[in-house]
Scaffold this motif. Sequence first.
Motif, PDB file in Angstrom:
ATOM      1  N   THR A  43     -25.890  32.152  30.270  1.00 13.95           N
ATOM      2  CA  THR A  43     -25.221  31.147  29.403  1.00 13.95           C
ATOM      3  C   THR A  43     -23.828  30.688  30.244  1.00 13.95           C
ATOM      4  O   THR A  43     -22.508  30.326  30.059  1.00 13.95           O
ATOM      5  CB  THR A  43     -24.486  32.416  28.019  1.00 13.95           C
ATOM      6  N   HIS A  44     -23.056  31.825  31.673  1.00 10.49           N
ATOM      7  CA  HIS A  44     -22.760  31.684  32.599  1.00 10.49           C
ATOM      8  C   HIS A  44     -22.032  30.514  33.308  1.00 10.49           C
ATOM      9  O   HIS A  44     -21.646  30.004  34.087  1.00 10.49           O
ATOM     10  CB  HIS A  44     -22.348  32.864  33.707  1.00 10.49           C
ATOM     11  N   ASN A  45     -23.813  29.641  32.843  1.00  9.11           N
ATOM     12  CA  ASN A  45     -23.571  28.726  34.417  1.00  9.11           C
ATOM     13  C   ASN A  45     -23.647  27.521  32.781  1.00  9.11           C
ATOM     14  O   ASN A  45     -24.935  26.287  33.759  1.00  9.11           O
ATOM     15  CB  ASN A  45     -25.057  29.399  35.213  1.00  9.11           C
ATOM     16  N   ALA A  46     -23.951  28.016  32.107  1.00  5.59           N
ATOM     17  CA  ALA A  46     -24.401  26.842  30.842  1.00  5.59           C
ATOM     18  C   ALA A  46     -23.835  25.317  31.556  1.00  5.59           C
ATOM     19  O   ALA A  46     -22.347  25.309  31.850  1.00  5.59           O
ATOM     20  CB  ALA A  46     -24.209  27.338  29.075  1.00  5.59           C
ATOM     21  N   GLY A  47     -25.202  24.454  31.391  1.00  5.20           N
ATOM     22  CA  GLY A  47     -24.048  23.070  32.047  1.00  5.20           C
ATOM     23  C   GLY A  47     -24.752  22.327  32.969  1.00  5.20           C
ATOM     24  O   GLY A  47     -24.836  21.338  33.281  1.00  5.20           O
ATOM     25  N   ASN A  48     -25.160  23.877  33.751  1.00  3.62           N
ATOM     26  CA  ASN A  48     -24.607  23.624  35.574  1.00  3.62           C
ATOM     27  C   ASN A  48     -25.877  23.753  36.028  1.00  3.62           C
ATOM     28  O   ASN A  48     -26.856  23.949  37.013  1.00  3.62           O
ATOM     29  CB  ASN A  48     -23.800  24.754  36.063  1.00  3.62           C
ATOM     30  N   LEU A  49     -27.107  24.250  35.180  1.00  3.18           N
ATOM     31  CA  LEU A  49     -28.420  24.797  35.394  1.00  3.18           C
ATOM     32  C   LEU A  49     -29.499  23.260  35.038  1.00  3.18           C
ATOM     33  O   LEU A  49     -29.435  22.843  33.865  1.00  3.18           O
ATOM     34  CB  LEU A  49     -29.452  25.838  34.328  1.00  3.18           C
ATOM     35  N   ASP A  50     -30.376  23.096  35.915  1.00  3.07           N
ATOM     36  CA  ASP A  50     -31.049  22.315  35.849  1.00  3.07           C
ATOM     37  C   ASP A  50     -32.949  22.141  35.892  1.00  3.07           C
ATOM     38  O   ASP A  50     -33.359  21.679  35.067  1.00  3.07           O
ATOM     39  CB  ASP A  50     -31.521  21.672  37.352  1.00  3.07           C
ATOM     40  N   LEU A  51     -32.946  24.055  35.976  1.00  2.00           N
ATOM     41  CA  LEU A  51     -34.147  24.043  35.333  1.00  2.00           C
ATOM     42  C   LEU A  51     -34.168  25.679  35.196  1.00  2.00           C
ATOM     43  O   LEU A  51     -33.370  26.029  36.181  1.00  2.00           O
ATOM     44  CB  LEU A  51     -34.741  23.638  36.704  1.00  2.00           C
ATOM     45  N   ILE A  52     -34.880  26.430  34.252  1.00  2.00           N
ATOM     46  CA  ILE A  52     -34.802  27.747  34.221  1.00  2.00           C
ATOM     47  C   ILE A  52     -36.320  28.046  34.357  1.00  2.00           C
ATOM     48  O   ILE A  52     -37.088  27.170  33.969  1.00  2.00           O
ATOM     49  CB  ILE A  52     -34.522  27.979  32.825  1.00  2.00           C
ATOM     50  N   ASP A  62     -38.590  40.119  27.825  1.00  2.00           N
ATOM     51  CA  ASP A  62     -39.487  39.461  28.032  1.00  2.00           C
ATOM     52  C   ASP A  62     -38.960  38.010  28.178  1.00  2.00           C
ATOM     53  O   ASP A  62     -37.910  37.396  27.224  1.00  2.00           O
ATOM     54  CB  ASP A  62     -40.515  40.185  27.164  1.00  2.00           C
ATOM     55  N   GLY A  63     -39.871  37.070  28.530  1.00  2.00           N
ATOM     56  CA  GLY A  63     -39.530  35.755  28.912  1.00  2.00           C
ATOM     57  C   GLY A  63     -39.462  34.591  27.703  1.00  2.00           C
ATOM     58  O   GLY A  63     -38.749  33.736  27.205  1.00  2.00           O
ATOM     59  N   ILE A  64     -40.032  35.660  26.903  1.00  2.00           N
ATOM     60  CA  ILE A  64     -40.063  34.512  25.491  1.00  2.00           C
ATOM     61  C   ILE A  64     -39.345  34.942  24.979  1.00  2.00           C
ATOM     62  O   ILE A  64     -38.455  33.660  23.929  1.00  2.00           O
ATOM     63  CB  ILE A  64     -41.531  34.987  24.899  1.00  2.00           C
ATOM     64  N   THR A  65     -38.668  35.939  24.345  1.00  3.12           N
ATOM     65  CA  THR A  65     -37.689  36.421  23.995  1.00  3.12           C
ATOM     66  C   THR A  65     -36.005  35.615  24.392  1.00  3.12           C
ATOM     67  O   THR A  65     -35.360  35.022  23.754  1.00  3.12           O
ATOM     68  CB  THR A  65     -37.516  37.793  24.162  1.00  3.12           C
ATOM     69  N   LEU A  66     -36.468  35.607  25.553  1.00 13.40           N
ATOM     70  CA  LEU A  66     -34.870  35.479  26.308  1.00 13.40           C
ATOM     71  C   LEU A  66     -34.538  33.535  25.938  1.00 13.40           C
ATOM     72  O   LEU A  66     -33.830  32.894  25.643  1.00 13.40           O
ATOM     73  CB  LEU A  66     -34.891  35.182  28.144  1.00 13.40           C
ATOM     74  N   LEU A  67     -36.487  32.804  25.923  1.00 13.12           N
ATOM     75  CA  LEU A  67     -36.629  31.321  25.497  1.00 13.12           C
ATOM     76  C   LEU A  67     -35.486  30.895  24.707  1.00 13.12           C
ATOM     77  O   LEU A  67     -35.252  30.306  24.327  1.00 13.12           O
ATOM     78  CB  LEU A  67     -37.924  30.686  26.227  1.00 13.12           C
ATOM     79  N   ARG A  68     -36.663  31.802  23.916  1.00  9.96           N
ATOM     80  CA  ARG A  68     -36.095  31.599  22.037  1.00  9.96           C
ATOM     81  C   ARG A  68     -34.200  31.802  22.429  1.00  9.96           C
ATOM     82  O   ARG A  68     -32.963  31.329  20.930  1.00  9.96           O
ATOM     83  CB  ARG A  68     -36.391  32.808  20.865  1.00  9.96           C
ATOM     84  N   TYR A  69     -33.820  32.568  22.920  1.00  7.30           N
ATOM     85  CA  TYR A  69     -32.148  33.208  23.209  1.00  7.30           C
ATOM     86  C   TYR A  69     -31.150  31.810  23.469  1.00  7.30           C
ATOM     87  O   TYR A  69     -30.010  31.192  22.656  1.00  7.30           O
ATOM     88  CB  TYR A  69     -31.564  33.847  23.425  1.00  7.30           C
ATOM     89  N   LEU A  70     -31.901  31.557  24.571  1.00  8.83           N
ATOM     90  CA  LEU A  70     -31.517  30.245  25.366  1.00  8.83           C
ATOM     91  C   LEU A  70     -31.548  29.134  24.725  1.00  8.83           C
ATOM     92  O   LEU A  70     -30.609  27.985  25.299  1.00  8.83           O
ATOM     93  CB  LEU A  70     -32.488  30.264  26.632  1.00  8.83           C
ATOM     94  N   ARG A  71     -32.893  28.815  23.765  1.00 11.09           N
ATOM     95  CA  ARG A  71     -32.772  27.529  22.834  1.00 11.09           C
ATOM     96  C   ARG A  71     -31.627  27.087  22.036  1.00 11.09           C
ATOM     97  O   ARG A  71     -31.451  26.544  21.018  1.00 11.09           O
ATOM     98  CB  ARG A  71     -34.075  27.537  22.250  1.00 11.09           C
ATOM     99  N   LYS A  72     -30.605  28.808  21.612  1.00 11.15           N
ATOM    100  CA  LYS A  72     -29.756  28.497  20.530  1.00 11.15           C
ATOM    101  C   LYS A  72     -28.582  27.659  21.241  1.00 11.15           C
ATOM    102  O   LYS A  72     -27.764  28.039  21.230  1.00 11.15           O
ATOM    103  CB  LYS A  72     -29.728  30.197  19.722  1.00 11.15           C
ATOM    104  N   VAL A  73     -28.603  27.669  22.359  1.00  8.78           N
ATOM    105  CA  VAL A  73     -27.429  27.873  23.273  1.00  8.78           C
ATOM    106  C   VAL A  73     -27.327  26.171  23.434  1.00  8.78           C
ATOM    107  O   VAL A  73     -27.895  25.959  23.794  1.00  8.78           O
ATOM    108  CB  VAL A  73     -27.182  28.543  24.701  1.00  8.78           C
ATOM    109  N   PRO A  74     -26.184  25.307  22.611  1.00 17.30           N
ATOM    110  CA  PRO A  74     -26.611  23.565  23.092  1.00 17.30           C
ATOM    111  C   PRO A  74     -26.301  23.455  24.267  1.00 17.30           C
ATOM    112  O   PRO A  74     -27.005  22.284  24.850  1.00 17.30           O
ATOM    113  CB  PRO A  74     -24.806  23.878  22.427  1.00 17.30           C
TER     114      PRO A  74
END
Length: 107
Positions: A43-52, A62-74
Amino acid sequence: MKKRVLLVEDSPVAREKVSGILSDLGCEVVCAEDGVEGLTVATHNAGNLDLIVLDIQMPKADGITLLRYLRKVPALARTPVIMLTTHSMEEAELLADRIGIMSHGAL
């Protein structure tokens, strides 16, 4: 311009190996050690990441939980994600099917 990659991996050995590979490919790598730190860094680098790149099994989140949260950040919702696992291929494919992601198998 270097591609910026967030690597979220709890294993120091795996984090060093994957980070080294990505760096050798010319990427700028930002690392996090678990899912909670990964969410903060992402979230600190949102908009500046090309790949996660996410490990599936990690402490705190875990990664699945994290992915679910990341998909909610526009600003991160469409950032490409690669998920890593040490599960067998069959287990990984079943997990991918269950959570609705594509599995490309081992390279």
